[in-house]
Design a protein around this motif. Sequence first.
Motif, PDB file in Angstrom:
ATOM      1  N   UNK A 218      -2.963  10.760 -48.118  1.00 44.09           N
ATOM      2  CA  UNK A 218      -2.794   9.892 -49.292  1.00 44.09           C
ATOM      3  C   UNK A 218      -1.330   9.496 -49.431  1.00 44.09           C
ATOM      4  N   UNK A 219      -1.080   8.199 -49.320  1.00 45.47           N
ATOM      5  CA  UNK A 219       0.242   7.627 -49.521  1.00 45.47           C
ATOM      6  C   UNK A 219       0.292   6.975 -50.906  1.00 45.47           C
ATOM      7  N   UNK A 220       1.459   6.627 -51.400  1.00 45.60           N
ATOM      8  CA  UNK A 220       1.535   6.043 -52.740  1.00 45.60           C
ATOM      9  C   UNK A 220       0.683   4.794 -52.932  1.00 45.60           C
ATOM     10  N   UNK A 221       0.593   3.953 -51.881  1.00 48.04           N
ATOM     11  CA  UNK A 221      -0.094   2.669 -52.039  1.00 48.04           C
ATOM     12  C   UNK A 221      -1.361   2.522 -51.185  1.00 48.04           C
ATOM     13  N   UNK A 222      -1.638   3.502 -50.327  1.00 54.77           N
ATOM     14  CA  UNK A 222      -2.811   3.364 -49.459  1.00 54.77           C
ATOM     15  C   UNK A 222      -3.312   4.727 -49.009  1.00 54.77           C
ATOM     16  N   UNK A 223      -4.487   4.706 -48.381  1.00 55.80           N
ATOM     17  CA  UNK A 223      -5.133   5.918 -47.864  1.00 55.80           C
ATOM     18  C   UNK A 223      -5.343   5.761 -46.370  1.00 55.80           C
ATOM     19  N   UNK A 224      -5.063   6.831 -45.609  1.00 57.13           N
ATOM     20  CA  UNK A 224      -5.318   6.837 -44.173  1.00 57.13           C
ATOM     21  C   UNK A 224      -6.342   7.925 -43.854  1.00 57.13           C
ATOM     22  N   UNK A 225      -7.378   7.536 -43.129  1.00 53.12           N
ATOM     23  CA  UNK A 225      -8.435   8.460 -42.721  1.00 53.12           C
ATOM     24  C   UNK A 225      -8.362   8.638 -41.207  1.00 53.12           C
ATOM     25  N   UNK A 226      -8.220   9.884 -40.773  1.00 53.57           N
ATOM     26  CA  UNK A 226      -8.076  10.180 -39.345  1.00 53.57           C
ATOM     27  C   UNK A 226      -9.216  11.080 -38.887  1.00 53.57           C
ATOM     28  N   UNK A 227     -10.067  10.548 -38.017  1.00 56.34           N
ATOM     29  CA  UNK A 227     -11.212  11.290 -37.476  1.00 56.34           C
ATOM     30  C   UNK A 227     -10.897  11.728 -36.057  1.00 56.34           C
ATOM     31  N   UNK A 228     -11.139  12.995 -35.779  1.00 61.36           N
ATOM     32  CA  UNK A 228     -10.968  13.516 -34.423  1.00 61.36           C
ATOM     33  C   UNK A 228     -12.113  14.427 -34.071  1.00 61.36           C
ATOM     34  N   UNK A 229     -12.719  14.232 -32.891  1.00 56.95           N
ATOM     35  CA  UNK A 229     -13.890  15.031 -32.511  1.00 56.95           C
ATOM     36  C   UNK A 229     -13.838  15.419 -31.046  1.00 56.95           C
ATOM     37  N   UNK A 230     -14.220  16.670 -30.789  1.00 50.92           N
ATOM     38  CA  UNK A 230     -14.408  17.139 -29.428  1.00 50.92           C
ATOM     39  C   UNK A 230     -15.861  17.543 -29.186  1.00 50.92           C
ATOM     40  N   UNK A 231     -16.703  17.356 -30.222  1.00 56.60           N
ATOM     41  CA  UNK A 231     -18.118  17.702 -30.104  1.00 56.60           C
ATOM     42  C   UNK A 231     -19.016  16.467 -30.052  1.00 56.60           C
ATOM     43  N   UNK A 232     -18.410  15.289 -30.099  1.00 59.22           N
ATOM     44  CA  UNK A 232     -19.153  14.028 -29.987  1.00 59.22           C
ATOM     45  C   UNK A 232     -18.265  12.980 -29.331  1.00 59.22           C
ATOM     46  N   UNK A 233     -18.893  11.947 -28.800  1.00 59.95           N
ATOM     47  CA  UNK A 233     -18.162  10.740 -28.429  1.00 59.95           C
ATOM     48  C   UNK A 233     -18.222   9.765 -29.599  1.00 59.95           C
ATOM     49  N   UNK A 234     -17.349   8.775 -29.590  1.00 59.25           N
ATOM     50  CA  UNK A 234     -17.359   7.798 -30.674  1.00 59.25           C
ATOM     51  C   UNK A 234     -16.716   6.499 -30.248  1.00 59.25           C
ATOM     52  N   UNK A 235     -16.670   5.548 -31.158  1.00 53.02           N
ATOM     53  CA  UNK A 235     -15.962   4.299 -30.919  1.00 53.02           C
ATOM     54  C   UNK A 235     -14.509   4.512 -31.343  1.00 53.02           C
ATOM     55  N   UNK A 236     -13.622   4.611 -30.370  1.00 63.28           N
ATOM     56  CA  UNK A 236     -12.235   4.926 -30.669  1.00 63.28           C
ATOM     57  C   UNK A 236     -11.461   3.677 -31.067  1.00 63.28           C
TER      58      UNK A 236
END
Length: 330
Positions: A218-236
Motif C-alpha cells: 500500500x502506497x499513499x496514492x496506489x496499491x500494488x498486488x504481487x502474485x508469486x507461485x511455485x505450485x502453479x503456472x500462470x500468465x506472467x
Amino acid sequence: MMNIATIGTGSIVDAILSAINELEDVMVTAMYSRKRETAQELAGKIGISTIYTDLESLFLDQNVDLVYIASPNSMHYEQAYQALQHGKHVVCEKPFTSTLQEAETLIALAKEKNLLLFEAISNIHLPNIKIIEEQLPKLGAIKLIQCNYSQYSRKYNDLLAGQTPNVFNPEFSGGALMDINIYNLHLVMSLFGSPNTVSYTANQHANGIDTSGVVVLKYPEFIAECVGAKDTNGMNFVLIQGEKGYLQVVGGANGCREIELQIGKEPSEEYSAQNKANWLYYEWEVFRDIYLAKNYKRCYELLQHSRSVMNVLAEARKNAGIVFAADADK
C-alpha cells in the motif's frame, strides 16, 4: 580485469557463466563445490582450471577479486560474511540474505572494509526498466499495479511426494516469496520505493513454507498486488494502471522482455531496448562497470534498495507467519 570465483554449481551458475563469457574485462578463474566431480563439467565449459572443495582456500586465492555466491538461500549470509572478511568483493544471488539483520550486517561490513557488495537481482538492471521509468509520466496518476510471476516447480512434485527440497524448506529460507515473488517486489520498489504497509496472504505447506501467495503493497496514492507461485503456472505480466492509460510488461517482472503502452484510445506502442538472449548479461555488465570505476556511491545506492526489499520480505513473512531457521539466530 575483474577475476571471479563462483560458489555453487546449479543452473543459475551455468547461465551466469554464459553471460560473463560475453563480457570484456571479466574472467572466472575459480569455482567452489563440495564435491570436485560436481563442478568439473561446468568448469570445463569455459576452461576454469581451479576447483576448490574448501572455502577457506578459495577465499585465500590472490587471483580472485570477487566471489559470486549461488548457494542455498540460508548459506548466503555466512559465505558472504566470510568472503568480505577475507577482503573479497561479493555478488550474492537473490534473495540477498534470509533476514533483514543479516543484510544490515553485511552492508555495514562491506562499508567498513571498503568493499563492493551486490545482490544479483537481474531485472532491476535491465534496459527495459529505464523505458518503464521514461513512460510512467504518460500514465497520469498511478492507481493500481498488478504483477504475476508463477512458475510450476519440478521440486514441488518432490514436496507432494513427501520430500523437502531446499526451495520448499524453512531451514534453507525457501518458499515462493523469496524465490520468485521477489522479482515483482524488486521491480515495483525500484520504480516507486518502499510502501507504507505490507501484507502477505500465502498458500502454505504443512511445514509452514509458502508455495504461492499474494503480497499487497500500500502506497499513499496506489496499491500494488504481487502474485508469486511455485505450485502453479500462470500468465506472467506486470500491469501498471494510471488515470490516463496503462503499461504492460509482457512476460512478467523477471525478464521484462517487452513493454506495451496504451494511452487513452490512441494506438498502443511497443518498446524494447534488450537485444541479449541471456538477460543476466546486463546485471553483470553493471557489476563490472561499478567494479572497474570503483563506484562505491552507486554500489551503496543498490545496497540501500536491497535492504529495503529485505525489509519488505521480512514484514511479509511476519504477516503470513512464515518462520525460517535463520530467524532464531537473530
